[in-house]
Design a protein around this motif. Structure first.
Motif, short mmCIF file in Angstrom:
data_model
loop_
_atom_site.label_atom_id
_atom_site.label_comp_id
_atom_site.label_asym_id
_atom_site.label_seq_id
_atom_site.Cartn_x
_atom_site.Cartn_y
_atom_site.Cartn_z
N THR A 43 0.83 -1.21 0.00
CA THR A 43 0.00 0.00 0.00
C THR A 43 0.86 1.25 0.00
O THR A 43 0.62 2.17 -0.80
N ILE A 44 1.86 1.33 0.87
CA ILE A 44 2.69 2.53 0.94
C ILE A 44 3.50 2.68 -0.35
O ILE A 44 3.71 3.79 -0.84
N LYS A 45 3.96 1.56 -0.91
CA LYS A 45 4.68 1.61 -2.19
C LYS A 45 3.75 2.14 -3.29
O LYS A 45 4.17 2.96 -4.12
N SER A 46 2.51 1.71 -3.28
CA SER A 46 1.53 2.17 -4.27
C SER A 46 1.22 3.66 -4.09
O SER A 46 1.09 4.39 -5.08
N ILE A 47 1.13 4.09 -2.84
CA ILE A 47 0.88 5.52 -2.57
C ILE A 47 2.04 6.36 -3.10
O ILE A 47 1.82 7.40 -3.73
N ILE A 48 3.25 5.91 -2.87
CA ILE A 48 4.43 6.63 -3.37
C ILE A 48 4.39 6.70 -4.90
O ILE A 48 4.63 7.75 -5.50
N LYS A 49 4.07 5.58 -5.52
CA LYS A 49 3.99 5.53 -6.98
C LYS A 49 2.89 6.47 -7.51
O LYS A 49 3.10 7.21 -8.47
N LEU A 50 1.73 6.43 -6.86
CA LEU A 50 0.61 7.28 -7.30
C LEU A 50 0.92 8.76 -7.08
O LEU A 50 0.47 9.61 -7.86
N ASP A 51 1.69 9.08 -6.04
CA ASP A 51 2.12 10.47 -5.86
C ASP A 51 2.96 10.92 -7.05
O ASP A 51 2.84 12.06 -7.50
N ASN A 52 3.81 10.02 -7.54
CA ASN A 52 4.63 10.37 -8.70
C ASN A 52 3.79 10.53 -9.97
O ASN A 52 4.14 11.32 -10.85
N TYR A 53 2.70 9.78 -10.07
CA TYR A 53 1.84 9.83 -11.25
C TYR A 53 0.79 10.94 -11.19
O TYR A 53 0.41 11.50 -12.22
N PHE A 54 0.26 11.22 -9.99
CA PHE A 54 -0.87 12.14 -9.87
C PHE A 54 -0.60 13.38 -9.03
O PHE A 54 -0.95 14.48 -9.45
N THR A 55 -0.02 13.22 -7.86
CA THR A 55 0.14 14.36 -6.96
C THR A 55 1.12 15.39 -7.53
O THR A 55 0.77 16.57 -7.66
N GLY A 98 6.67 17.65 0.53
CA GLY A 98 8.03 17.38 0.08
C GLY A 98 9.04 17.15 1.19
O GLY A 98 9.93 16.31 1.07
N PHE A 99 8.89 17.90 2.27
CA PHE A 99 9.89 17.82 3.33
C PHE A 99 9.51 16.91 4.50
O PHE A 99 10.37 16.54 5.29
N ILE A 100 8.23 16.58 4.62
CA ILE A 100 7.81 15.76 5.76
C ILE A 100 7.10 14.48 5.32
O ILE A 100 7.49 13.38 5.69
N VAL A 101 6.02 14.62 4.53
CA VAL A 101 5.19 13.46 4.19
C VAL A 101 5.96 12.46 3.32
O VAL A 101 5.97 11.25 3.62
N ALA A 102 6.57 12.92 2.25
CA ALA A 102 7.29 12.00 1.35
C ALA A 102 8.42 11.26 2.07
O ALA A 102 8.54 10.04 1.91
N PRO A 103 9.25 11.94 2.88
CA PRO A 103 10.26 11.18 3.63
C PRO A 103 9.66 10.17 4.61
O PRO A 103 10.20 9.07 4.78
N LYS A 107 10.30 6.10 4.78
CA LYS A 107 10.70 5.41 6.01
C LYS A 107 9.76 4.25 6.31
O LYS A 107 10.21 3.16 6.68
N ILE A 108 8.45 4.49 6.16
CA ILE A 108 7.47 3.43 6.39
C ILE A 108 7.69 2.29 5.39
O ILE A 108 7.68 1.11 5.77
N TYR A 109 7.93 2.64 4.15
CA TYR A 109 8.16 1.63 3.13
C TYR A 109 9.39 0.79 3.47
O TYR A 109 9.33 -0.44 3.46
N HIS A 110 10.50 1.43 3.78
CA HIS A 110 11.73 0.69 4.08
C HIS A 110 11.62 -0.12 5.37
O HIS A 110 12.21 -1.20 5.47
N LEU A 111 10.84 0.38 6.32
CA LEU A 111 10.65 -0.36 7.56
C LEU A 111 9.86 -1.65 7.32
O LEU A 111 10.13 -2.67 7.95
N THR A 112 8.91 -1.61 6.38
CA THR A 112 8.06 -2.78 6.12
C THR A 112 8.57 -3.66 4.99
O THR A 112 8.08 -4.78 4.82
#
Length: 157
Positions: A43-55, A98-103, A107-112
């Protein structure tokens, strides 16, 4: 192109942008409730990907089409309160993202990532990161939502 077309493009981008932010928070909440690390990681990987595509492209399109709509609509951008404050709010949202949410997302992605067993997983750190992500993600969402209301109601004049 005319004012109406730029306004249409601007509004479509706003809908996609806000929809992506809202659904990202929603899907992550559902994933966390499963307590399944593979689901959470996906889910977090998908959110990161969708941020790159849409956000991120959404911000560019919102800004560009909004500026062109303002120019073609003969609005003095920096002297029209609802436009100026909306620009400020969208910019603040971008800074928070950019400075808080994306990092935090990374971190959540790498932790899981590649975690199978939940018994040796650091749930305390995970939940701290998730609470921070929820709070800052909500701030990054509320700011453009307020801008949306200001732009729609044209307040302040």
């Amino acid at each position: 192109m005319s004012y109406s077309y730029f306004k249409l493009i601007h509004l479509l981008a706003v809908m996609i942008f806000l929809g992506n932010l809202i659904t990202g928070l929603f899907w992550m909440r559902l994933a966390i409730k499963t307590k399944d690390l593979k689901t959470i990681c996906f889910t977090i990987k998908s959110i990161i990907k969708l941020d790159n595509y849409f956000t991120i492209p959404g911000v560019v399109i919102i800004t560009t089409a909004g500026i062109f709509a303002g120019v073609y609509g003969h609005f003095p951008l920096l002297h029209t309160g609802w436009i100026l404050w909306s620009i400020i709010l969208l910019s603040l949202s971008g800074i928070v993202f950019g400075f808080i949410v994306a990092p935090l997302q990374k971190k959540i992605y790498h932790l899981t990532l590649n975690k199978e067993a939940t018994n040796d997983f650091d749930w305390t750190t995970f939940y701290k990161l998730c609470v921070a992500w929820d709070v800052w993600g909500l701030i990054a969402l509320i700011l453009p939502l307020v801008a949306f209301v200001m732009m729609t109601l044209k307040i302040p004049q």
